[in-house]
Motif scaffolding. Structure first.
Motif, PDB file in Angstrom:
ATOM      1  N   VAL A 132      51.964  91.152  12.525  1.00  0.00           N
ATOM      2  CA  VAL A 132      52.834  91.241  13.706  1.00  0.00           C
ATOM      3  C   VAL A 132      52.271  92.253  14.694  1.00  0.00           C
ATOM      4  CG1 VAL A 132      55.106  91.953  14.525  1.00  0.00           C
ATOM      5  CG2 VAL A 132      54.922  90.469  12.532  1.00  0.00           C
ATOM      6  N   CYS A 133      51.841  93.406  14.167  1.00  0.00           N
ATOM      7  CA  CYS A 133      51.225  94.424  15.036  1.00  0.00           C
ATOM      8  C   CYS A 133      49.979  93.871  15.720  1.00  0.00           C
ATOM      9  CB  CYS A 133      50.850  95.659  14.218  1.00  0.00           C
ATOM     10  SG  CYS A 133      52.239  96.669  13.736  1.00  0.00           S
ATOM     11  N   MET A 134      49.162  93.140  14.974  1.00  0.00           N
ATOM     12  CA  MET A 134      47.962  92.554  15.567  1.00  0.00           C
ATOM     13  C   MET A 134      48.336  91.666  16.751  1.00  0.00           C
ATOM     14  SD  MET A 134      45.777  91.375  12.217  1.00  0.00           S
ATOM     15  CE  MET A 134      45.798  92.381  10.727  1.00  0.00           C
ATOM     16  N   GLY A 135      49.382  90.889  16.564  1.00  0.00           N
ATOM     17  CA  GLY A 135      49.802  89.999  17.637  1.00  0.00           C
ATOM     18  C   GLY A 135      50.335  90.728  18.846  1.00  0.00           C
ATOM     19  N   LEU A 136      51.231  91.678  18.628  1.00  0.00           N
ATOM     20  CA  LEU A 136      51.869  92.372  19.742  1.00  0.00           C
ATOM     21  C   LEU A 136      50.874  93.221  20.528  1.00  0.00           C
ATOM     22  CD1 LEU A 136      55.236  93.468  18.075  1.00  0.00           C
ATOM     23  CD2 LEU A 136      54.852  91.573  19.664  1.00  0.00           C
ATOM     24  N   VAL A 137      50.001  93.924  19.823  1.00  0.00           N
ATOM     25  CA  VAL A 137      49.010  94.762  20.516  1.00  0.00           C
ATOM     26  C   VAL A 137      48.004  93.894  21.254  1.00  0.00           C
ATOM     27  CG1 VAL A 137      47.167  96.459  20.205  1.00  0.00           C
ATOM     28  CG2 VAL A 137      49.309  96.705  18.944  1.00  0.00           C
ATOM     29  N   ALA A 138      47.604  92.777  20.640  1.00  0.00           N
ATOM     30  CA  ALA A 138      46.648  91.896  21.318  1.00  0.00           C
ATOM     31  C   ALA A 138      47.217  91.347  22.624  1.00  0.00           C
ATOM     32  CB  ALA A 138      46.248  90.747  20.393  1.00  0.00           C
ATOM     33  N   LEU A 139      48.519  91.097  22.661  1.00  0.00           N
ATOM     34  CA  LEU A 139      49.136  90.551  23.873  1.00  0.00           C
ATOM     35  C   LEU A 139      49.066  91.515  25.049  1.00  0.00           C
ATOM     36  CD1 LEU A 139      52.245  88.687  22.429  1.00  0.00           C
ATOM     37  CD2 LEU A 139      50.244  87.678  23.537  1.00  0.00           C
ATOM     38  N   ALA A 198      48.577  98.298  13.528  1.00  0.00           N
ATOM     39  CA  ALA A 198      48.359  98.641  14.938  1.00  0.00           C
ATOM     40  C   ALA A 198      46.914  99.064  15.174  1.00  0.00           C
ATOM     41  CB  ALA A 198      49.318  99.749  15.358  1.00  0.00           C
ATOM     42  N   GLY A 199      46.330  99.783  14.215  1.00  0.00           N
ATOM     43  CA  GLY A 199      44.929 100.176  14.345  1.00  0.00           C
ATOM     44  C   GLY A 199      43.987  98.984  14.322  1.00  0.00           C
ATOM     45  N   VAL A 200      44.232  98.075  13.378  1.00  0.00           N
ATOM     46  CA  VAL A 200      43.445  96.844  13.320  1.00  0.00           C
ATOM     47  C   VAL A 200      43.582  96.066  14.622  1.00  0.00           C
ATOM     48  CG1 VAL A 200      43.249  94.593  12.181  1.00  0.00           C
ATOM     49  CG2 VAL A 200      43.541  96.665  10.807  1.00  0.00           C
ATOM     50  N   ALA A 201      44.806  95.995  15.123  1.00  0.00           N
ATOM     51  CA  ALA A 201      45.072  95.230  16.346  1.00  0.00           C
ATOM     52  C   ALA A 201      44.314  95.790  17.545  1.00  0.00           C
ATOM     53  CB  ALA A 201      46.571  95.224  16.632  1.00  0.00           C
ATOM     54  N   GLN A 249      40.679  94.673  17.177  1.00  0.00           N
ATOM     55  CA  GLN A 249      40.518  93.227  17.377  1.00  0.00           C
ATOM     56  C   GLN A 249      40.734  92.823  18.830  1.00  0.00           C
ATOM     57  OE1 GLN A 249      41.638  91.294  13.032  1.00  0.00           O
ATOM     58  NE2 GLN A 249      43.167  91.294  14.637  1.00  0.00           N
ATOM     59  N   ALA A 250      41.583  93.555  19.543  1.00  0.00           N
ATOM     60  CA  ALA A 250      41.828  93.227  20.942  1.00  0.00           C
ATOM     61  C   ALA A 250      40.635  93.592  21.825  1.00  0.00           C
ATOM     62  CB  ALA A 250      43.081  93.951  21.439  1.00  0.00           C
ATOM     63  N   LEU A 251      39.842  94.563  21.406  1.00  0.00           N
ATOM     64  CA  LEU A 251      38.770  95.071  22.253  1.00  0.00           C
ATOM     65  C   LEU A 251      37.379  94.532  21.909  1.00  0.00           C
ATOM     66  CD1 LEU A 251      39.967  98.799  22.393  1.00  0.00           C
ATOM     67  CD2 LEU A 251      40.120  97.101  24.221  1.00  0.00           C
ATOM     68  N   VAL A 252      37.181  94.095  20.664  1.00  0.00           N
ATOM     69  CA  VAL A 252      35.841  93.672  20.238  1.00  0.00           C
ATOM     70  C   VAL A 252      35.359  92.398  20.930  1.00  0.00           C
ATOM     71  CG1 VAL A 252      34.557  92.756  18.253  1.00  0.00           C
ATOM     72  CG2 VAL A 252      35.769  94.925  18.061  1.00  0.00           C
ATOM     73  N   PRO A 253      36.190  91.339  21.141  1.00  0.00           N
ATOM     74  CA  PRO A 253      35.649  90.118  21.750  1.00  0.00           C
ATOM     75  C   PRO A 253      34.982  90.332  23.100  1.00  0.00           C
ATOM     76  CG  PRO A 253      37.757  89.632  20.748  1.00  0.00           C
ATOM     77  CD  PRO A 253      37.580  91.126  20.671  1.00  0.00           C
ATOM     78  N   ALA A 285      42.396  88.002  23.842  1.00  0.00           N
ATOM     79  CA  ALA A 285      43.497  88.866  23.439  1.00  0.00           C
ATOM     80  C   ALA A 285      44.812  88.099  23.409  1.00  0.00           C
ATOM     81  CB  ALA A 285      43.597  90.056  24.394  1.00  0.00           C
ATOM     82  N   PHE A 286      45.041  87.272  24.434  1.00  0.00           N
ATOM     83  CA  PHE A 286      46.262  86.465  24.464  1.00  0.00           C
ATOM     84  C   PHE A 286      46.294  85.487  23.290  1.00  0.00           C
ATOM     85  CE2 PHE A 286      48.471  82.555  25.649  1.00  0.00           C
ATOM     86  CZ  PHE A 286      49.738  83.048  25.936  1.00  0.00           C
ATOM     87  N   VAL A 287      45.172  84.807  23.059  1.00  0.00           N
ATOM     88  CA  VAL A 287      45.098  83.824  21.984  1.00  0.00           C
ATOM     89  C   VAL A 287      45.319  84.497  20.629  1.00  0.00           C
ATOM     90  CG1 VAL A 287      43.463  82.329  20.752  1.00  0.00           C
ATOM     91  CG2 VAL A 287      43.685  82.168  23.231  1.00  0.00           C
ATOM     92  N   GLN A 288      44.674  85.640  20.411  1.00  0.00           N
ATOM     93  CA  GLN A 288      44.869  86.351  19.149  1.00  0.00           C
ATOM     94  C   GLN A 288      46.301  86.877  19.032  1.00  0.00           C
ATOM     95  OE1 GLN A 288      41.318  88.675  17.438  1.00  0.00           O
ATOM     96  NE2 GLN A 288      40.998  88.786  19.646  1.00  0.00           N
ATOM     97  N   GLY A 289      46.870  87.325  20.154  1.00  0.00           N
ATOM     98  CA  GLY A 289      48.220  87.860  20.114  1.00  0.00           C
ATOM     99  C   GLY A 289      49.218  86.844  19.625  1.00  0.00           C
ATOM    100  N   VAL A 290      49.256  85.690  20.278  1.00  0.00           N
ATOM    101  CA  VAL A 290      50.177  84.632  19.861  1.00  0.00           C
ATOM    102  C   VAL A 290      49.789  84.110  18.481  1.00  0.00           C
ATOM    103  CG1 VAL A 290      51.048  82.321  20.412  1.00  0.00           C
ATOM    104  CG2 VAL A 290      50.682  83.986  22.245  1.00  0.00           C
ATOM    105  N   GLY A 291      48.473  83.954  18.253  1.00  0.00           N
ATOM    106  CA  GLY A 291      48.016  83.417  16.976  1.00  0.00           C
ATOM    107  C   GLY A 291      48.393  84.286  15.796  1.00  0.00           C
ATOM    108  N   PHE A 292      48.228  85.596  15.926  1.00  0.00           N
ATOM    109  CA  PHE A 292      48.568  86.476  14.810  1.00  0.00           C
ATOM    110  C   PHE A 292      50.074  86.557  14.581  1.00  0.00           C
ATOM    111  CE2 PHE A 292      44.257  88.509  15.406  1.00  0.00           C
ATOM    112  CZ  PHE A 292      43.772  88.047  14.195  1.00  0.00           C
ATOM    113  N   LEU A 293      50.875  86.404  15.620  1.00  0.00           N
ATOM    114  CA  LEU A 293      52.326  86.342  15.415  1.00  0.00           C
ATOM    115  C   LEU A 293      52.689  85.098  14.599  1.00  0.00           C
ATOM    116  CD1 LEU A 293      53.694  87.505  18.891  1.00  0.00           C
ATOM    117  CD2 LEU A 293      53.695  88.778  16.738  1.00  0.00           C
TER     118      LEU A 293
END
Length: 398
Positions: free
Chosen positions: A54-61, A108-111, A114-118, A330-338
């Motif tokens: 959930v954190c991965m998704g929200l932070v990625a968004l 949240a740390g993982v997120a 993941q949001a910044l690496v691509p 980031a958007f794709v990962q955000g929704v996808g991880f949720l």
């Protein structure tokens, strides 16, 4: 890139990826001991996997604003620090509430990472994006497999399940030191690029839903595969080793399929192969789990490893500009991880409802078959022609 900078980039992809899954996969092999010590139910213990996702998704968004406010240098450093602190707290504390809080902190740390690496991959490896994505994805999955394999060993050595969860602060510390030393990662850029307008962008939503559904089996297997085989009579170490075995094939697929993808622009044939591998693996877990367990797990791992790398690569294909490609990713990962976060919870709920995991494997099978049908939509003609005429940052509506 210069040679030294290039080597540094590949090294960083490896060490960053290795730190992104132990916070999830170290739980599963020790789940029996954790539940006995903390009193967590099947559904509650599923939160230990679901909350980080959930954190991965929200932070990625909000990844584009994170990048603007922190930059890659500070953002990735902060993410590694959060993973380190979460693992340290797990070693020192064994209460259910502490585990849930560290799931949020580590997630949240993982997120953040993941949001910044691509975007970093798109910029630093602009001529080798598929291969770089493969290396990143493979190291990410390797970290998950190592945690599943070694966490029970460490827990047994220290006669304490908390040690099996907390030991993963060491690779986080190593990655943090390497990140501080090597000169990669963009600095803070206070100018926020034009919004993706994901809520009105049909292709962005389709990519996000696709990413979430083709990868949701990973979270269920990480959370429950050892428990499934323990229910069938396996011990803690053999069932945990199945996750490590699955990871071998995830890594092979995450490296091999993007290399094959480098030769062309159409990702669909490789995605179809990957989804079919998942389908056969899930059906094997349903109909013959004890006859050929390693074959079914290998097929699941190969399909999931390939789908993660290829679906992210498919997303990055949609923009030439690294910053805007990163924003879309980031958007794709955000929704996808949720979406992914629902998967282990759903599996735990079905296990509690029916008494076994077979119904969950059926749900995953049907989901993958549905995504096989959706895959045909992603013709390169649906986005590559438009990239030639649409300025970076403008939305597209295919």
């Amino acid at each position: 890139m210069t040679l030294n900078k290039s080597l540094a980039g590949w090294a960083l992809l490896l060490v960053l990826g290795l730190n992104l899954r132990p916070i999830l996969s170290s739980i599963s092999p020790l789940l029996g001991e954790i539940r006995q010590a903390t009193g967590l139910s099947f559904q509650s213990s599923a939160l230990l996997t679901s909350l980080p996702v959930v954190c991965m998704g929200l932070v990625a968004l909000i990844g584009v604003r994170v990048e603007a406010r922190l930059g890659e240098r500070r953002g990735i450093a902060l993410g590694l620090m959060m993973i380190l602190l979460a693992c340290l707290a797990r070693w020192l504390m064994g209460q259910a509430s502490a585990l849930l809080v560290t799931a949020l902190l580590g997630g949240a740390g993982v997120a953040l990472i993941q949001a910044l690496v691509p975007a970093m991959i798109k910029r630093e490896f602009r001529h080798r994006v598929p291969v770089a994505m493969g290396v990143y994805s493979a190291s990410l999955m390797a970290g998950g497999g190592l945690a599943a394999l070694l966490s029970p060993v460490v827990a047994t050595h220290f006669a304490q399940w908390q040690a099996g969860l907390g030991v993963w602060l060491l690779p986080a510390l190593g990655a943090l030191l390497l990140w501080a030393w090597l000169p990669l990662g963009a600095a803070r850029n206070p100018q926020v690029p034009p919004a993706l307008e994901g809520l009105r962008n049909r292709r962005a939503w389709l990519l996000a839903l696709y990413f979430g559904l083709v990868n949701c089996g990973y979270m269920s297997l990480v959370a429950w595969l050892p428990a499934y085989y323990q229910q069938l009579g396996w011990g803690v170490l053999p069932s945990g080793s199945l996750l490590a075995y699955m990871t071998i094939f995830q890594v092979i697929a995450a490296l091999l399929m993007p290399v094959l993808a480098q030769r062309g622009v159409d990702r669909r044939p490789l995605l179809v192969i990957s989804l079919l591998a998942q389908t056969v693996g899930y059906l094997g877990l349903i109909f013959a789990p004890l006859d050929y367990p390693h074959l079914w797990v290998a097929l699941c791992g190969f399909g999931l490893g390939a789908c993660f790398a290829l679906s992210l690569l498919l997303t990055l294909d949609h923009h030439r500009d690294p910053r805007h490609a990163g924003q879309l990713a980031a958007f794709v990962q955000g929704v996808g991880f949720l979406i992914n976060a629902i998967s282990p919870w759903m599996t735990g709920w079905l296990r509690q409802l029916t008494g076994d995991f077979v119904s969950a494997w059926w749900v995953l099978t049907v989901t993958v078959l549905a995504m096989l049908v959706v895959t045909r939509v992603f013709s390169p003609a649906s986005y590559r022609i438009e990239l030639a005429v649409v300025a970076p940052g403008q939305r597209f509506t295919h």
